[in-house]
Write an enzyme that holds these catalytic residues in place. Structure first.
Site, PDB file in Angstrom:
ATOM      1  N   LYS A   1      44.806 -14.357 -91.791  1.00  0.00           N
ATOM      2  CA  LYS A   1      46.201 -14.198 -91.373  1.00  0.00           C
ATOM      3  C   LYS A   1      46.376 -14.699 -89.933  1.00  0.00           C
ATOM      4  O   LYS A   1      47.304 -15.451 -89.635  1.00  0.00           O
ATOM      5  CB  LYS A   1      46.605 -12.721 -91.440  1.00  0.00           C
ATOM      6  CG  LYS A   1      47.930 -12.421 -90.759  1.00  0.00           C
ATOM      7  CD  LYS A   1      48.277 -10.947 -90.797  1.00  0.00           C
ATOM      8  CE  LYS A   1      47.775 -10.145 -89.623  1.00  0.00           C
ATOM      9  NZ  LYS A   1      48.499 -10.321 -88.354  1.00  0.00           N
ATOM     10  N   ASN A   2      45.466 -14.271 -89.055  1.00  0.00           N
ATOM     11  CA  ASN A   2      45.641 -14.582 -87.634  1.00  0.00           C
ATOM     12  C   ASN A   2      45.402 -16.053 -87.302  1.00  0.00           C
ATOM     13  O   ASN A   2      45.702 -16.492 -86.192  1.00  0.00           O
ATOM     14  CB  ASN A   2      44.722 -13.704 -86.775  1.00  0.00           C
ATOM     15  CG  ASN A   2      45.237 -12.276 -86.698  1.00  0.00           C
ATOM     16  OD1 ASN A   2      46.293 -11.958 -87.245  1.00  0.00           O
ATOM     17  ND2 ASN A   2      44.483 -11.415 -86.026  1.00  0.00           N
TER      18      ASN A   2
ATOM     19  N   CYS B   1      52.814  -4.484 -84.454  1.00  0.00           N
ATOM     20  CA  CYS B   1      52.081  -3.225 -84.527  1.00  0.00           C
ATOM     21  C   CYS B   1      52.219  -2.431 -83.238  1.00  0.00           C
ATOM     22  O   CYS B   1      52.138  -2.982 -82.145  1.00  0.00           O
ATOM     23  CB  CYS B   1      50.594  -3.496 -84.757  1.00  0.00           C
ATOM     24  SG  CYS B   1      50.170  -3.848 -86.446  1.00  0.00           S
TER      25      CYS B   1
ATOM     26  N   ARG C   1      51.627  -4.060 -75.079  1.00  0.00           N
ATOM     27  CA  ARG C   1      51.515  -5.487 -75.435  1.00  0.00           C
ATOM     28  C   ARG C   1      52.580  -6.351 -74.751  1.00  0.00           C
ATOM     29  O   ARG C   1      53.486  -6.881 -75.395  1.00  0.00           O
ATOM     30  CB  ARG C   1      51.567  -5.661 -76.949  1.00  0.00           C
ATOM     31  CG  ARG C   1      50.462  -4.923 -77.637  1.00  0.00           C
ATOM     32  CD  ARG C   1      50.457  -5.154 -79.118  1.00  0.00           C
ATOM     33  NE  ARG C   1      49.704  -6.321 -79.520  1.00  0.00           N
ATOM     34  CZ  ARG C   1      49.550  -6.683 -80.784  1.00  0.00           C
ATOM     35  NH1 ARG C   1      50.118  -6.012 -81.732  1.00  0.00           N
ATOM     36  NH2 ARG C   1      48.840  -7.742 -81.090  1.00  0.00           N
ATOM     37  N   PRO C   2      52.478  -6.515 -73.449  1.00  0.00           N
ATOM     38  CA  PRO C   2      53.456  -7.309 -72.718  1.00  0.00           C
ATOM     39  C   PRO C   2      53.309  -8.815 -72.989  1.00  0.00           C
ATOM     40  O   PRO C   2      52.383  -9.232 -73.677  1.00  0.00           O
ATOM     41  CB  PRO C   2      53.129  -7.009 -71.257  1.00  0.00           C
ATOM     42  CG  PRO C   2      51.710  -6.579 -71.252  1.00  0.00           C
ATOM     43  CD  PRO C   2      51.418  -5.988 -72.588  1.00  0.00           C
ATOM     44  N   VAL C   3      54.235  -9.615 -72.452  1.00  0.00           N
ATOM     45  CA  VAL C   3      54.174 -11.074 -72.657  1.00  0.00           C
ATOM     46  C   VAL C   3      54.077 -11.824 -71.331  1.00  0.00           C
ATOM     47  O   VAL C   3      54.356 -13.017 -71.268  1.00  0.00           O
ATOM     48  CB  VAL C   3      55.389 -11.596 -73.475  1.00  0.00           C
ATOM     49  CG1 VAL C   3      55.325 -11.100 -74.906  1.00  0.00           C
ATOM     50  CG2 VAL C   3      56.703 -11.228 -72.822  1.00  0.00           C
TER      51      VAL C   3
ATOM     52  N   SER D   1      43.550 -13.597 -73.651  1.00  0.00           N
ATOM     53  CA  SER D   1      44.638 -13.302 -74.587  1.00  0.00           C
ATOM     54  C   SER D   1      44.685 -14.378 -75.666  1.00  0.00           C
ATOM     55  O   SER D   1      44.828 -15.569 -75.367  1.00  0.00           O
ATOM     56  CB  SER D   1      45.975 -13.245 -73.849  1.00  0.00           C
ATOM     57  OG  SER D   1      47.038 -13.350 -74.782  1.00  0.00           O
TER      58      SER D   1
ATOM     59  N   ASP E   1      40.089  -5.473 -83.969  1.00  0.00           N
ATOM     60  CA  ASP E   1      40.703  -5.356 -85.297  1.00  0.00           C
ATOM     61  C   ASP E   1      39.761  -4.745 -86.342  1.00  0.00           C
ATOM     62  O   ASP E   1      40.164  -4.551 -87.489  1.00  0.00           O
ATOM     63  CB  ASP E   1      41.184  -6.733 -85.788  1.00  0.00           C
ATOM     64  CG  ASP E   1      42.451  -7.174 -85.071  1.00  0.00           C
ATOM     65  OD1 ASP E   1      43.002  -6.380 -84.293  1.00  0.00           O
ATOM     66  OD2 ASP E   1      42.887  -8.327 -85.296  1.00  0.00           O
TER      67      ASP E   1
ATOM     68  N   ILE F   1      40.386  -3.327 -75.512  1.00  0.00           N
ATOM     69  CA  ILE F   1      41.420  -4.382 -75.567  1.00  0.00           C
ATOM     70  C   ILE F   1      42.824  -3.784 -75.492  1.00  0.00           C
ATOM     71  O   ILE F   1      43.663  -4.237 -74.709  1.00  0.00           O
ATOM     72  CB  ILE F   1      41.305  -5.221 -76.867  1.00  0.00           C
ATOM     73  CG1 ILE F   1      39.869  -5.709 -77.082  1.00  0.00           C
ATOM     74  CG2 ILE F   1      42.303  -6.378 -76.854  1.00  0.00           C
ATOM     75  CD1 ILE F   1      39.387  -6.804 -76.189  1.00  0.00           C
TER      76      ILE F   1
ATOM     77  N   ARG G   1      51.021  -6.617 -95.053  1.00  0.00           N
ATOM     78  CA  ARG G   1      51.173  -7.634 -94.006  1.00  0.00           C
ATOM     79  C   ARG G   1      49.876  -8.418 -93.826  1.00  0.00           C
ATOM     80  O   ARG G   1      49.914  -9.590 -93.471  1.00  0.00           O
ATOM     81  CB  ARG G   1      51.536  -6.970 -92.666  1.00  0.00           C
ATOM     82  CG  ARG G   1      52.931  -6.403 -92.600  1.00  0.00           C
ATOM     83  CD  ARG G   1      53.221  -5.874 -91.220  1.00  0.00           C
ATOM     84  NE  ARG G   1      52.674  -6.774 -90.215  1.00  0.00           N
ATOM     85  CZ  ARG G   1      52.180  -6.402 -89.038  1.00  0.00           C
ATOM     86  NH1 ARG G   1      52.169  -5.138 -88.704  1.00  0.00           N
ATOM     87  NH2 ARG G   1      51.717  -7.294 -88.200  1.00  0.00           N
TER      88      ARG G   1
HETATM   89  C1  UD1 Z   1      45.802 -11.088 -81.407  1.00  0.00           C
HETATM   90  C2  UD1 Z   1      45.696 -10.693 -82.850  1.00  0.00           C
HETATM   91  C3  UD1 Z   1      45.407  -9.210 -82.994  1.00  0.00           C
HETATM   92  C4  UD1 Z   1      44.171  -8.850 -82.192  1.00  0.00           C
HETATM   93  C5  UD1 Z   1      44.280  -9.350 -80.754  1.00  0.00           C
HETATM   94  C6  UD1 Z   1      43.004  -9.165 -79.953  1.00  0.00           C
HETATM   95  C7  UD1 Z   1      47.160 -12.204 -84.065  1.00  0.00           C
HETATM   96  C8  UD1 Z   1      48.396 -12.385 -84.881  1.00  0.00           C
HETATM   97  N1  UD1 Z   1      46.955 -11.000 -83.536  1.00  0.00           N
HETATM   98  O1  UD1 Z   1      46.899 -10.356 -80.855  1.00  0.00           O
HETATM   99  O2  UD1 Z   1      45.201  -8.924 -84.376  1.00  0.00           O
HETATM  100  O3  UD1 Z   1      44.010  -7.442 -82.169  1.00  0.00           O
HETATM  101  O4  UD1 Z   1      44.589 -10.757 -80.736  1.00  0.00           O
HETATM  102  O5  UD1 Z   1      41.953  -9.802 -80.561  1.00  0.00           O
HETATM  103  O6  UD1 Z   1      46.363 -13.108 -83.934  1.00  0.00           O
HETATM  104  N2  UD1 Z   1      48.169  -8.979 -72.761  1.00  0.00           N
HETATM  105  C9  UD1 Z   1      48.897  -8.834 -71.609  1.00  0.00           C
HETATM  106  N3  UD1 Z   1      49.897  -9.736 -71.359  1.00  0.00           N
HETATM  107  C10 UD1 Z   1      50.182 -10.762 -72.199  1.00  0.00           C
HETATM  108  C11 UD1 Z   1      49.405 -10.915 -73.376  1.00  0.00           C
HETATM  109  C12 UD1 Z   1      48.403  -9.994 -73.623  1.00  0.00           C
HETATM  110  O7  UD1 Z   1      48.664  -7.920 -70.825  1.00  0.00           O
HETATM  111  O8  UD1 Z   1      51.099 -11.539 -71.921  1.00  0.00           O
HETATM  112  C13 UD1 Z   1      47.079  -8.007 -73.057  1.00  0.00           C
HETATM  113  C14 UD1 Z   1      47.366  -7.174 -74.307  1.00  0.00           C
HETATM  114  O9  UD1 Z   1      48.207  -6.090 -74.029  1.00  0.00           O
HETATM  115  C15 UD1 Z   1      45.975  -6.756 -74.705  1.00  0.00           C
HETATM  116  C16 UD1 Z   1      45.116  -7.985 -74.321  1.00  0.00           C
HETATM  117  O10 UD1 Z   1      45.903  -8.715 -73.388  1.00  0.00           O
HETATM  118  O11 UD1 Z   1      45.562  -5.665 -73.929  1.00  0.00           O
HETATM  119  C17 UD1 Z   1      44.731  -8.885 -75.456  1.00  0.00           C
HETATM  120  O12 UD1 Z   1      45.851  -9.161 -76.248  1.00  0.00           O
HETATM  121  P1  UD1 Z   1      46.030 -10.548 -77.022  1.00  0.00           P
HETATM  122  O13 UD1 Z   1      44.694 -11.208 -77.170  1.00  0.00           O
HETATM  123  O14 UD1 Z   1      47.109 -11.297 -76.394  1.00  0.00           O
HETATM  124  O15 UD1 Z   1      46.498 -10.040 -78.454  1.00  0.00           O
HETATM  125  P2  UD1 Z   1      47.496 -10.767 -79.436  1.00  0.00           P
HETATM  126  O16 UD1 Z   1      47.396 -12.233 -79.274  1.00  0.00           O
HETATM  127  O17 UD1 Z   1      48.829 -10.113 -79.354  1.00  0.00           O
END
Ligand code: UD1
Length: 430
Positions: A22-23, A126, A131-133, A174, A317, A339, A409
């Site tokens: 999926k990912n 989820c 989970r900020p951007v 990330s 995961d 994480i 999902r």
């Molecule tokens: C992806 C996966 C998810 C997996 C995760 C970590 C998909 C669809 N989802 O999620 O299943 O659990 O990787 O392997 O592929 N962070 C920030 N700011 C940001 C982005 C991330 O602080 O702008 C932090 C997150 O809160 C978290 C860490 O970075 O603590 C890692 O998150 P990230 O690798 O970005 O996870 P996703 O890509 O959302």
């Protein structure tokens, strides 16, 4: 809402076909926005998240054609789907569509790179922490984007219509931010360097697809990606990598119930750290042609301490599923989540089976019990849900997992795959 009913206690024996990840499928589908030519994806899993992303892409103007069976295809094989974004008719990804799935936020990268502007709702997905951007937005700003947040939307614009290559260093690994900045950089003017890029196999799978589409990327599979922007990308045919999380989930399930399961299509190098842990719990793991064999006969489950980490570490995961396994171990194990800050929602549900788990900050201490008992439980997030299924398979008596839409999902034909191996598991509609 559908529920899953399990009568626990049966061993798992037989073969489980591992679907496409999926990912990996989600970012690959999004990459179709980068080109006006058709992108054909092979081995796409049949999942609710894939369907939802199809709706989102269709709203941007992508034509989607699901191919019929090909000679030699097996019933368990994945889908072959062509995505053609000849004309992007809308650069807005609305709240109603994006809020259900965090990964759909990633359309911001290709839309901005190809069209010079995008308006994308802030994501949902989820509930596993805030989970900020910020990494995404900082990365795109480095590439020259002007970004504003207004009424829950990110408004991004590339001055002059095109992003510019730059040096981007993520403060923390990330997956999503690496996907987005890498996709955006493929069409930027000049060269982009991404430092501290994610090493996850899904990132590599996307990078290889982008290269097949004509992108110039070096350092694939390392923490330093160098992307030389090109004017345009072409179509390609690309295969979705097997799902390492599904692989690990069924491997842990077989470890939990005992028995012998062959995981067809599983690729051990995608989850070596999890397999090493499994071996330490006393399970036989053998790599064979075409997959992976998991076997536990008779002996108990040894406790093992685990800390989640970015790839190649133990995946977050698989943390919930591993906790279910440790709930039945012969001793005490410590599971540390590094994480996400709020990824222990399954603890309260596992306790309903009689599991003995104590959470202190980022660490859960699991004291194994000789027997779990079936219970009524509630699925909270995607991976947590499947940990309840694993616990139910090994528990005595009946388990009902409520609110299973999270499972749909991310796990293709879960009850079908497990019942073929001897589990007593069924879906109850309604
Ligand atoms: C992806 C996966 C998810 C997996 C995760 C970590 C998909 C669809 N989802 O999620 O299943 O659990 O990787 O392997 O592929 N962070 C920030 N700011 C940001 C982005 C991330 O602080 O702008 C932090 C997150 O809160 C978290 C860490 O970075 O603590 C890692 O998150 P990230 O690798 O970005 O996870 P996703 O890509 O959302």
């Amino acid at each position: 809402m559908d529920r899953i009913r399990i009568v626990g206690g049966n061993q798992l024996n037989g073969e489980i076909h591992i679907s496409g990840a999926k990912n990996a499928a989600l970012p690959l589908m999004i990459a179709s926005l980068l080109t006006e030519e058709p992108l054909v994806l092979v081995n796409v899993p049949r999942l609710a998240d894939v369907k939802q992303l199809e709706r989102i892409l269709e709203n941007h103007g992508v034509d989607i054609a699901v191919h019929g069976r090909r000679r030699g295809d097996t019933e368990m094989g994945g889908q072959r789907i062509t995505f053609t974004a000849s004309d992007i008719v809308d650069t807005t990804a609305p709240y109603e569509l994006v809020s259900t799935m965090r990964a759909s936020f990633w359309v911001i990268g290709p839309l901005l790179a190809r069209e010079g502007h995008a308006k994308v709702s802030l994501p949902g997905g989820c509930a596993i922490g805030t989970r900020p951007v910020d990494f995404y937005l900082d990365g795109l700003r480095q590439l020259g984007a002007e970004i504003e947040i207004d009424a829950g939307y990110v408004l991004a614009r590339a001055p002059g219509g095109r992003l510019k290559g730059a040096s981007v260093r993520f403060p923390k690994v990330s997956v999503g931010a690496t996907h987005v900045v890498m996709m955006a950089a493929t069409l930027a003017e000049g060269t982009t360097t991404i430092e501290n890029a994610a090493l996850e196999p899904e990132v590599t799978n996307l990078a290889e697809c982008l290269v097949a589409m004509g992108a110039k990327i070096s350092g694939i599979g390392t923490g330093r990606l160098v992307i030389e922007g090109v004017e345009k990308l072409d179509g390609a045919i690309h295969e979705v990598v097997p799902d390492r999380i599904e692989t690990g989930t069924y491997a842990f399930a077989a470890a939990m119930t005992g028995g012998e399961v062959f995981l067809r299509n599983a690729r051990p190098e995608l989850l070596q750290s999890a397999l090493d842990v499994l071996v330490r719990t006393g399970v036989d793991v053998t790599t064979e042609e075409g997959g992976l064999r998991i076997k536990r006969n008779g002996n108990g489950i040894m406790p093992v301490d685990v800390e989640t980490d970015p790839f190649p570490g133990f995946p977050t995961d698989l943390q919930a599923q591993f906790m279910a396994l440790m709930a039945r171990s012969s001793g005490v194990s410590a599971i540390k989540e590094t994480i996400f800050e709020n990824r222990f929602m399954h603890v309260a549900e596992l306790a309903r089976f009689g599991a003995n788990i104590h959470v202190d900050g980022q660490t859960a201490t699991v004291t194994g019990v000789p027997e779990l008992k079936g219970a009524q439980v509630m699925a909270t997030d995607l991976r947590a849900s499947v940990s309840l299924v694993i616990a139910g398979l090994a528990a005595r008596g009946e388990t009902v997992v409520n609110r299973i839409y999270h499972l749909d999902r991310g796990f293709e034909r879960l009850e079908n795959k497990l019942s073929r191996c001897g589990a007593e598991i069924e879906r109850i509609a309604g």
